[in-house]
Structure formats: structure tokens, C-alpha cells
Motif scaffolding. Sequence first.
Motif, PDB file in Angstrom:
ATOM      1  N   ARG A  54      32.714   0.424  -7.753  1.00 42.12           N
ATOM      2  CA  ARG A  54      32.233   1.540  -8.572  1.00 42.12           C
ATOM      3  C   ARG A  54      31.293   1.037  -9.686  1.00 42.12           C
ATOM      4  NH1 ARG A  54      31.670   3.612  -5.606  1.00 42.12           N
ATOM      5  NH2 ARG A  54      31.306   5.541  -6.712  1.00 42.12           N
ATOM      6  N   ASN A  88      20.637  10.203   3.202  1.00 41.05           N
ATOM      7  CA  ASN A  88      21.928  10.271   3.870  1.00 41.05           C
ATOM      8  C   ASN A  88      22.196  11.759   4.093  1.00 41.05           C
ATOM      9  OD1 ASN A  88      24.584  10.226   4.655  1.00 41.05           O
ATOM     10  ND2 ASN A  88      25.390   9.489   2.698  1.00 41.05           N
ATOM     11  N   SER A 136      26.657  -0.544  -4.524  1.00 37.62           N
ATOM     12  CA  SER A 136      27.577  -0.350  -3.395  1.00 37.62           C
ATOM     13  C   SER A 136      27.056  -0.879  -2.072  1.00 37.62           C
ATOM     14  CB  SER A 136      27.881   1.141  -3.219  1.00 37.62           C
ATOM     15  OG  SER A 136      28.724   1.591  -4.247  1.00 37.62           O
ATOM     16  N   LYS A 137      25.836  -0.508  -1.732  1.00 38.41           N
ATOM     17  CA  LYS A 137      25.390  -0.712  -0.347  1.00 38.41           C
ATOM     18  C   LYS A 137      24.744  -2.085  -0.162  1.00 38.41           C
ATOM     19  CE  LYS A 137      26.329   3.752  -0.158  1.00 38.41           C
ATOM     20  NZ  LYS A 137      27.253   4.520   0.639  1.00 38.41           N
ATOM     21  N   THR A 140      22.840   2.109  -7.218  1.00 37.77           N
ATOM     22  CA  THR A 140      24.184   1.565  -7.023  1.00 37.77           C
ATOM     23  C   THR A 140      24.164   0.143  -6.481  1.00 37.77           C
ATOM     24  OG1 THR A 140      26.278   1.937  -5.874  1.00 37.77           O
ATOM     25  CG2 THR A 140      24.296   2.540  -4.666  1.00 37.77           C
ATOM     26  N   TRP A 163      23.722  14.755   1.531  1.00 31.61           N
ATOM     27  CA  TRP A 163      25.016  14.174   1.151  1.00 31.61           C
ATOM     28  C   TRP A 163      25.695  15.198   0.228  1.00 31.61           C
ATOM     29  CZ3 TRP A 163      26.376  11.062  -3.537  1.00 31.61           C
ATOM     30  CH2 TRP A 163      27.572  10.370  -3.371  1.00 31.61           C
ATOM     31  N   ASP A 177      17.243   9.858  -5.689  1.00 34.79           N
ATOM     32  CA  ASP A 177      18.270   8.967  -5.159  1.00 34.79           C
ATOM     33  C   ASP A 177      17.606   8.101  -4.104  1.00 34.79           C
ATOM     34  OD1 ASP A 177      20.247   7.819  -3.537  1.00 34.79           O
ATOM     35  OD2 ASP A 177      21.706   9.354  -4.107  1.00 34.79           O
ATOM     36  N   TYR A 217      19.029   3.902  -0.748  1.00 33.08           N
ATOM     37  CA  TYR A 217      18.808   3.229   0.547  1.00 33.08           C
ATOM     38  C   TYR A 217      17.387   2.684   0.663  1.00 33.08           C
ATOM     39  CZ  TYR A 217      23.152   5.569   1.825  1.00 33.08           C
ATOM     40  OH  TYR A 217      24.463   5.994   1.863  1.00 33.08           O
ATOM     41  N   GLY A 254      26.956   4.882  -8.095  1.00 26.60           N
ATOM     42  CA  GLY A 254      25.847   5.820  -7.941  1.00 26.60           C
ATOM     43  C   GLY A 254      26.290   7.251  -8.198  1.00 26.60           C
ATOM     44  N   MET A 255      27.527   7.550  -7.805  1.00 24.91           N
ATOM     45  CA  MET A 255      28.026   8.917  -7.980  1.00 24.91           C
ATOM     46  C   MET A 255      28.035   9.307  -9.454  1.00 24.91           C
ATOM     47  SD  MET A 255      29.022  11.581  -6.501  1.00 24.91           S
ATOM     48  CE  MET A 255      28.583  12.737  -7.785  1.00 24.91           C
TER      49      MET A 255
HETATM   50  C1  LIG Z   1      22.737   9.259  -0.932  1.00 26.46           C
HETATM   51  C2  LIG Z   1      23.846   8.629  -1.685  1.00 26.46           C
HETATM   52  N1  LIG Z   1      23.769   8.558  -3.013  1.00 26.46           N
HETATM   53  C3  LIG Z   1      24.744   8.015  -3.748  1.00 26.46           C
HETATM   54  C4  LIG Z   1      25.868   7.487  -3.148  1.00 26.46           C
HETATM   55  C5  LIG Z   1      26.945   6.969  -4.054  1.00 26.46           C
HETATM   56  O1  LIG Z   1      27.164   5.656  -4.039  1.00 26.46           O
HETATM   57  P1  LIG Z   1      28.329   4.996  -4.918  1.00 26.46           P
HETATM   58  O2  LIG Z   1      29.250   4.364  -3.946  1.00 26.46           O
HETATM   59  O3  LIG Z   1      27.659   3.996  -5.737  1.00 26.46           O
HETATM   60  O4  LIG Z   1      28.961   6.061  -5.745  1.00 26.46           O
HETATM   61  C6  LIG Z   1      26.008   7.539  -1.757  1.00 26.46           C
HETATM   62  C7  LIG Z   1      27.210   7.023  -1.095  1.00 26.46           C
HETATM   63  O5  LIG Z   1      27.415   7.138   0.078  1.00 26.46           O
HETATM   64  C8  LIG Z   1      24.963   8.129  -1.004  1.00 26.46           C
HETATM   65  O6  LIG Z   1      25.010   8.194   0.320  1.00 26.46           O
END
Ligand SMILES: Cc1ncc(COP(=O)(O)O)c(C=O)c1O
Length: 375
Positions: free
Chosen positions: A230, A156, A221-222, A219, A105, A184, A187, A80-81
Motif C-alpha cells: 500500500r 484496466n 504496486s505493479k 503506485t 476499473w 491514472d 500501467y 494508488g487507491m
Molecule cells: C487503474 C488502476 N489504478 C489504480 C490501482 C490501484 O493500485 P494500488 O494497489 O496502488 O492501490 C489499480 C489496481 O489494480 C488499477 O488497476
Amino acid sequence: VEVFNYGRTREGLIPLWAGEGDTPTPQIIYDAATRSLADGETFYTYQLGIPPLREALAGYFEGLYGRPFTADEFYVTCGGMHAIQLAMQLTVSHGDEVVLLSPAWPNFAGSAIIQGASLKYVALDHGDTGWTLDLDRLFDACGPKTKVLVINSPANPSGWTASAAELRAILEFARERGLWIIADEIYGRFYYDGDSEQAQAPSFQTLRETHDRILFAQTFSKNWAMTGWRLGWLQGPAALGQIVENHIQYNTSGVAPFMQRAGIAAIEDASDFAQSQIDRAAAGREIVCQTLDKFANVRFKRPAGAFYAFFSIDGHDDSMATAFRLVDEANIGLAPGVAFGPGAEAFYRICYLRSPEGLSEAMQRLGTWLEQQNA
Ligand SMILES: Cc1ncc(COP(=O)(O)O)c(C=O)c1O
């Protein structure tokens, strides 16, 4: 990071500071990656993502939001980053301004600053109903240099979740002004509004037209416990395909194909796991909220989304100092609010996507510590 480095080696410390759960990636996902490696998928690949993953993403979103999506809107990224950084690269440069809601964040600000853009924060209010957004304040903050609004909902660290009416108003304002929205909604499936029929938070996905200037960062990720992989994606107008391809070429030259196979497995074969993550967060939220609700000097309202509790404690406004004390005196690790921008300095963040046992123990320690402070 300072508190994390201070406490990370403490024996028995329960860490609640990181924005991730405590469950490993399910085997069905990493089996897909190892199979792909064994099959020799180790060569350069499509910059924008392998076609079957882009197709799978379109199908996944169709299922979630009940409207059509096409594979050419989805661009695979290194998490996501990277999607957020690409979105900034596509929209702002030196002299432009990015408007953000705070608490935020911190990486949104970082990615705008790398582009040479300046920041303007609009603070959410924190009151009896929790975190709220004053839309007029947001609109008044946008001036001639503003190019981008970053809307992270559910957010976040605050858990603030925009209503559909708020998202509609923001989208209409952005259309009138020709602004880009970086949305974004990572979540979006961690949503607990009991009054709602919806399984996920209100989203720009159901309000937008295909030509709207919205770039979604997303992402794996979560939902699928893949923070270390990544792997994520940017979603935006298909007409941007060539320019996104150029940016990816010069940034990363694409995501490893075996990782992308893991992404397909996540979407197609691990939907039960994603649901179990959401259920785990809902259970964790109950455990955390029950303790926080007991203390009159803890300022906290249950937010509708994400997997964080973000609260203040009367008399403990220096979140950095108190977070260090909580490591020493309660053996728990909380993220100090000071990391999350203006207005967040006196707050603490707990991530509750964790085992019920560990969370119960952590909340007991926090409760005992709070009682000692009140004694
Ligand atoms: C609001 C938000 N956006 C994006 C990300 C990034 O996620 P990734 O791990 O995919 O880079 C996070 C990670 O904590 C987040 O809290």
C-alpha cells in the motif's frame, strides 16, 4: 469478488482474475524496510512523504519522461487507491459530476460516489481495431456540472491506450472548460507498441504545463510487485501542497517511514526488477494472445498497454455465469466483465503478469473449453 470467493479454494485452480503478478517483492526492497525498522524509524513522520523519497520520485520521473520534475509535486500516499481518493477529495463534492470512460476499473466510480459526486460514463467502442475512444462523445458528455475527467491510460481492464494526439485534445478541452483531469497512468511502463520508439505509453507528463489542472495517481504496486505494501503517490501542482497535507493529515496522517524507505530502494536499487516485470508481462501477453487469436468466436485485439486481455466470446454474454462455469469446468479463474461498468458485461479479463508455465497451462485449459463449446 463473487467468482473469486467461489473458486479460491479449488485445488489446482489457476487464478487469472486479480490485477497483480505472481512474483514476491524483491529482497532488496524489503531489506530497506527492515533496516529502517531496526534503526528505529517508527515515529510520526512527514505527512507529504519523507524528503528523500519525494526527491527520488522526481528523479525517477525525470529519467522516464526527459523533463524536469520537482520534489514538491510528489505526495506520498497509501497506494494508488489512496491517491485517487485524495484526488477526488481535492476536486469534487456533492452535486459535481465525474466523467469516466468505460469499461473502467470500478474504484474510480466508488471514490467519486463517496464524495457525493455523480457519474457519467462514456463508453469506449469495441471493433476491428480493438477499443477506441470517440473524442466528440467524450466532450459532448461534459456538462455544466462536470468537474473532473478520469483518464486511465493504459486502461484496466481494456488495455486501451490513448495516443498522444488524443491526450493533447483532452488536455486542451479540459483547459478551455476549467476541468480537472485525474490521470491514472500506473500501467504507463507496460506498453507494447512495436511501432513506437518510446519505452512507455503516451503520457500527459510530456504535454502538460506546470499550471495545468492534472492530478496523477501512481503506485509502487505493479512495477515492483508491492501490491500488499500500500505505497503510492499523488502528483500535482506544488501550489496544492498545504491542502494536500491537510487532507493526508485527516485521512491517514502519512505513510510509515520504513515503508517509504522501501520505496526509495525500489526506485534506486530495483530498476532491473521493474524491467523484469515488464518483460514478464510482454511474454505473458504473447502466450495469452496466441490462444485467443485462434478462436473465431473470441472477440479480441491486442491492446497496446497494461497487463490484461479483455475479450468477449460469442454466445457467452453472461460473463458472471460463464466465469463460474470456467471455475467448475476448466479450473481457471477469470474476472467477469460485469465488474467493469457499462458496456463490459459480456467481457472477460485475464491478467497475464504471471509465470509462462502457469499461463500456458491456463490457456490450454481455456482453449480446450472453448473447443468443447464449439463442438
Ligand atoms: C487503474 C488502476 N489504478 C489504480 C490501482 C490501484 O493500485 P494500488 O494497489 O496502488 O492501490 C489499480 C489496481 O489494480 C488499477 O488497476
